[in-house]
Structures are given as structure tokens and as C-alpha cells.
Design a protein around this motif. Structure first.
Motif, PDB file in Angstrom:
ATOM      1  N   ALA A  61       0.833  -1.202   0.000  1.00  0.00           N
ATOM      2  CA  ALA A  61       0.000   0.000   0.000  1.00  0.00           C
ATOM      3  C   ALA A  61       0.869   1.253   0.000  1.00  0.00           C
ATOM      4  CB  ALA A  61      -0.943  -0.011   1.202  1.00  0.00           C
ATOM      5  N   GLU A  62       1.899   1.249   0.821  1.00  0.00           N
ATOM      6  CA  GLU A  62       2.807   2.395   0.892  1.00  0.00           C
ATOM      7  C   GLU A  62       3.537   2.594  -0.434  1.00  0.00           C
ATOM      8  OE1 GLU A  62       6.736   3.735   3.388  1.00  0.00           O
ATOM      9  OE2 GLU A  62       5.203   2.559   4.428  1.00  0.00           O
ATOM     10  N   TYR A  63       4.009   1.489  -1.012  1.00  0.00           N
ATOM     11  CA  TYR A  63       4.707   1.572  -2.301  1.00  0.00           C
ATOM     12  C   TYR A  63       3.772   2.142  -3.368  1.00  0.00           C
ATOM     13  CZ  TYR A  63       7.483   0.373  -6.349  1.00  0.00           C
ATOM     14  OH  TYR A  63       8.211   0.445  -7.513  1.00  0.00           O
ATOM     15  N   CYS A  64       2.543   1.663  -3.405  1.00  0.00           N
ATOM     16  CA  CYS A  64       1.586   2.147  -4.396  1.00  0.00           C
ATOM     17  C   CYS A  64       1.285   3.629  -4.182  1.00  0.00           C
ATOM     18  CB  CYS A  64       0.303   1.315  -4.354  1.00  0.00           C
ATOM     19  SG  CYS A  64       0.524  -0.364  -4.980  1.00  0.00           S
ATOM     20  N   ARG A  65       1.118   4.037  -2.928  1.00  0.00           N
ATOM     21  CA  ARG A  65       0.879   5.453  -2.641  1.00  0.00           C
ATOM     22  C   ARG A  65       2.035   6.304  -3.147  1.00  0.00           C
ATOM     23  NH1 ARG A  65      -1.294   3.356   2.091  1.00  0.00           N
ATOM     24  NH2 ARG A  65       0.631   3.691   3.247  1.00  0.00           N
ATOM     25  N   SER A  66       3.251   5.817  -2.978  1.00  0.00           N
ATOM     26  CA  SER A  66       4.415   6.601  -3.422  1.00  0.00           C
ATOM     27  C   SER A  66       4.501   6.686  -4.949  1.00  0.00           C
ATOM     28  CB  SER A  66       5.707   5.999  -2.855  1.00  0.00           C
ATOM     29  OG  SER A  66       6.036   4.793  -3.507  1.00  0.00           O
ATOM     30  N   ASN A  67       3.710   5.848  -5.621  1.00  0.00           N
ATOM     31  CA  ASN A  67       3.672   5.865  -7.087  1.00  0.00           C
ATOM     32  C   ASN A  67       2.331   6.353  -7.627  1.00  0.00           C
ATOM     33  OD1 ASN A  67       6.294   4.782  -8.116  1.00  0.00           O
ATOM     34  ND2 ASN A  67       5.779   3.215  -6.606  1.00  0.00           N
ATOM     35  N   GLY A  68       1.559   7.059  -6.790  1.00  0.00           N
ATOM     36  CA  GLY A  68       0.318   7.658  -7.240  1.00  0.00           C
ATOM     37  C   GLY A  68      -0.963   6.986  -6.819  1.00  0.00           C
ATOM     38  N   GLY A  69      -0.871   5.838  -6.144  1.00  0.00           N
ATOM     39  CA  GLY A  69      -2.062   5.145  -5.673  1.00  0.00           C
ATOM     40  C   GLY A  69      -2.747   5.910  -4.563  1.00  0.00           C
ATOM     41  N   LYS A  70      -4.038   5.701  -4.417  1.00  0.00           N
ATOM     42  CA  LYS A  70      -4.818   6.471  -3.427  1.00  0.00           C
ATOM     43  C   LYS A  70      -5.352   5.641  -2.264  1.00  0.00           C
ATOM     44  CE  LYS A  70      -4.487  10.172  -5.955  1.00  0.00           C
ATOM     45  NZ  LYS A  70      -3.424  11.105  -5.665  1.00  0.00           N
ATOM     46  N   LEU A  71      -5.145   4.320  -2.272  1.00  0.00           N
ATOM     47  CA  LEU A  71      -5.657   3.494  -1.175  1.00  0.00           C
ATOM     48  C   LEU A  71      -4.807   3.652   0.071  1.00  0.00           C
ATOM     49  CD1 LEU A  71      -6.539   0.108  -2.912  1.00  0.00           C
ATOM     50  CD2 LEU A  71      -8.107   1.859  -2.116  1.00  0.00           C
ATOM     51  N   GLY A  72      -5.453   3.509   1.217  1.00  0.00           N
ATOM     52  CA  GLY A  72      -4.738   3.435   2.467  1.00  0.00           C
ATOM     53  C   GLY A  72      -4.514   4.752   3.081  1.00  0.00           C
TER      54      GLY A  72
END
Length: 72
Positions: A61-72
Motif C-alpha cells: 500500500a505504501e509503495y503504491c501510494r508513493s507511485n500515485g495510488g490512493k488506497l490506504g
């Protein structure tokens, strides 16, 4: 690295991620793939599979957020 072991791990990780964020498995897979987490977990399988799913779901989740993801 055994391909079947990696695939089994990724399936389990996607399932846990889906549960954590109230997604279907296909939605979770698409999200993790879109933001690069699937690739990272495959490349670093030898380390990540030794960690708890809870920790790896949060890391994903953290990795995805750092790449533009919005979950978490």
C-alpha cells in the motif's frame, strides 16, 4: 526461485490486500500491477516471502501510494 512458489505467494498477497482494502481479487491485482507493487514483489520474492502478509500488505500500500495510488 521456483515460479510456482512465486505465483502462489503473489496470489495470496493479492488476496490479503483485497481483504484489507475491501476489494475483489481482480481489483486488487489491477491496482497492485498498475502502481508497480507486483513487479517489486516478484523481483524481491526471496526476501518478501519471509515477512508477514500483514507487513507486506502495508508495504504494498505504501509503495503504491508513493507511485500515485490512493488506497490506504
Amino acid at each position: 526461485m521456483n515460479v510456482a512458489d512465486v505465483a502462489e505467494y503473489i496470489i495470496a498477497l493479492v488476496n490479503e490486500f483485497a481483504k484489507r482494502f475491501d476489494l475483489t481479487d481482480p481489483q486488487a491485482f489491477r491496482y497492485l500491477k498498475r502502481y508497480g507493487a507486483i513487479k517489486v514483489f516478484i523481483e524481491h520474492y526471496n526476501v518478501v516471502h519471509t515477512q508477514s502478509f500483514e507487513d507486506m500488505v502495508e508495504a504494498a500500500a505504501e509503495y503504491c501510494r508513493s507511485n500515485g495510488g490512493k488506497l490506504g
